[in-house]
Every structure is written in structure tokens, then in C-alpha cells.
Design an enzyme around this catalytic site. Structure first.
Site, short mmCIF file in Angstrom:
data_model
loop_
_atom_site.label_atom_id
_atom_site.label_comp_id
_atom_site.label_asym_id
_atom_site.label_seq_id
_atom_site.Cartn_x
_atom_site.Cartn_y
_atom_site.Cartn_z
N SER A 80 0.83 -1.20 0.00
CA SER A 80 0.00 0.00 0.00
C SER A 80 0.87 1.27 0.00
O SER A 80 1.63 1.45 -0.95
CB SER A 80 -0.96 -0.08 1.20
OG SER A 80 -1.93 0.93 1.13
N ASP B 181 -10.27 -3.99 -5.32
CA ASP B 181 -9.54 -3.04 -4.46
C ASP B 181 -10.10 -1.63 -4.70
O ASP B 181 -9.96 -1.09 -5.79
CB ASP B 181 -8.04 -3.10 -4.80
CG ASP B 181 -7.18 -2.34 -3.81
OD1 ASP B 181 -7.67 -1.35 -3.25
OD2 ASP B 181 -6.02 -2.74 -3.62
N HIS C 296 -8.30 -4.51 -0.82
CA HIS C 296 -6.98 -3.89 -0.61
C HIS C 296 -6.09 -4.73 0.32
O HIS C 296 -4.91 -4.45 0.46
CB HIS C 296 -7.20 -2.49 -0.02
CG HIS C 296 -5.99 -1.61 -0.08
ND1 HIS C 296 -5.35 -1.29 -1.27
CD2 HIS C 296 -5.28 -0.99 0.89
CE1 HIS C 296 -4.31 -0.51 -1.02
NE2 HIS C 296 -4.24 -0.32 0.29
C1 MLT Z 1 -1.40 6.01 -0.14
O1 MLT Z 1 -1.79 7.01 0.44
O2 MLT Z 1 -0.21 5.74 -0.33
C2 MLT Z 1 -2.45 5.09 -0.62
O3 MLT Z 1 -3.70 5.70 -0.58
C3 MLT Z 1 -2.46 3.81 0.13
C4 MLT Z 1 -2.72 4.05 1.58
O4 MLT Z 1 -3.89 4.12 1.98
O5 MLT Z 1 -1.78 4.17 2.32
#
Ligand code: MLT
Length: 202
Positions: free
Chosen positions: A103, A153, A184
């Protein structure tokens, strides 16, 4: 320096797994995944330097999915330079760093690939997004990338996975995309697919 843990691997392994957690995680989170993927490798697991409501991240965002590009650039450089310093301190080969990120951690790993040539030997990106648009990428020839993605996702949409794949391929990377029918979350079968790919590729 960034907050991190380093574990030296078996002497015969040159690999260094750079572990990059998701939003709200720490440098401890992905240690079990590192040993599932390659129990012989050294591990450098890093904590993101940005806090969002108390949750560690690797760069600031303005809202869900909208990144603060200036901070992304700054933090990407900070991580890249940290890898150079860590290679000297722990005496590992800087050319053998393989990133494994989930992520937000996958997004900073993607950003290393987008901004720096030869920062990573390869990357395993679980649920990544396109880190930024409108820049030309350095050559990623001979850089293998595994992407773990979910059909459902809501954060990393399938179209965005395809866009990321094309951008990486256009820069010369060889990309393997593994799809799961989930959202996700990071699933065990995705990690197993990543391990199989890693063993064949890296
Ligand atoms: C991010 O902010 O890098 C993406 O949205 C993934 C997350 O939720 O961290």
C-alpha cells in the site's frame, strides 16, 4: 537516518529485502513476510517518517489517493539516501536491494523506481498506485517487478494497476501482475505467488 531494523542474512546471500509498511504500520509489521519470501536474505525494514493523525506513512497526502508531490519527492530522496548510508553502515551491496512494500509502502517503492536509476534491483509491490504522473522515468531495464492487485480493491483500482504496469514496462521493467479476487488486503495466496515469482526471477 530513518527508524529501522536491520537483520543480517546468511553469509552466502547477497540479497537485502527493503520492507516498507502500509499507512499506520511500523518497521515490525512486514518482518514475517520478509522471512516467508526469503529466509536467507538480509532485511532492512524502515518506518515512514511522516505522521498522519499519529499513523506512520512514507509521504504526505492531501486526501485519500491525492499525494503531496513535493513531499513525495523529498521523502523519496530521503529514502534513497538512507539506503546509500545503510549499505555503508551495515556493509551490504547497494546493488542488491529488493523492495517489498504494501500500500503506502508499495507507493514509495514505486516512487524510488520512478525517480532513481538503479535504486532497486527489483520490487514486489502489493496494492500499489501510480506514484506520480507526467515525468519521464529512468531506465528500468533488467528490473523485475511483481505487482499484487485485487479485482475489488477500492483504493488501487484495476485501471490504475494497468496504468502502472504500462509505465514500468515502457521504462524497460519486466512486470508480472498477480490478481486476487479480493480488496486492498494483503492475502496469503498473494504472498505465496510473490515468493514463487521471487524464486524464479531474483
Ligand atoms: C497512499 O496514500 O499511499 C495510498 O492511498 C495507500 C494508503 O492508503 O496508504
Amino acid at each position: 537516518m530513518m527508524k529501522h531494523v536491520f537483520k543480517k542474512g546468511a553469509d552466502e546471500s547477497k540479497r537485502v529485502l527493503l520492507m516498507l509498511h502500509g499507512t499506520g504500520g511500523t518497521e515490525q509489521d512486514l518482518l514475517p513476510i520478509a522471512s516467508m519470501i526469503d529466509s536467507q536474505a538480509s532485511v532492512l525494514s524502515v518506518r515512514g517518517n511522516v505522521l498522519e493523525n499519529g499513523m506512520p506513512r512514507f509521504f504526505r497526502r492531501l486526501q485519500e489517493g491525492i499525494f503531496d508531490i513535493e513531499d513525495l519527492e523529498f521523502r523519496t530522496k530521503e529514502l534513497h539516501e538512507f539506503l546509500n548510508e545503510a549499505a555503508e553502515k551495515y556493509e551490504f551491496d547497494r546493488q542488491h536491494v529488493v523492495a517489498i512494500g504494501y500500500s503506502n509502502g508499495a507507493n514509495i517503492a514505486g516512487s524510488l523506481l520512478f525517480h532513481y536509476e538503479q535504486s532497486l534491483k527489483g520490487a514486489l509491490l502489493f496494492h500499489p498506485m501510480v506514484p506520480r504522473r507526467g515525468i519521464s522515468l529512468p531506465s528500468l531495464a533488467n528490473v523485475p517487478v511483481f505487482i499484487g492487485a485485487g479485482d475489488n480493491d477500492p483504493i488501487c483500482l484495476p485501471e490504475e494497476t494497468s496504468e502502472l504496469t504500462s509505465l514500468l514496462q515502457d521504462a524497460g521493467a519486466s512486470v508480472k501482475v498477480h490478481w486476487e479476487s479480493f480488496g486492498h488486503q494483503l492475502t496469503r495466496s498473494e504472498i505465496e505467488a510473490a515468493k514463487e515469482w521471487y524464486e524464479k526471477t531474483l
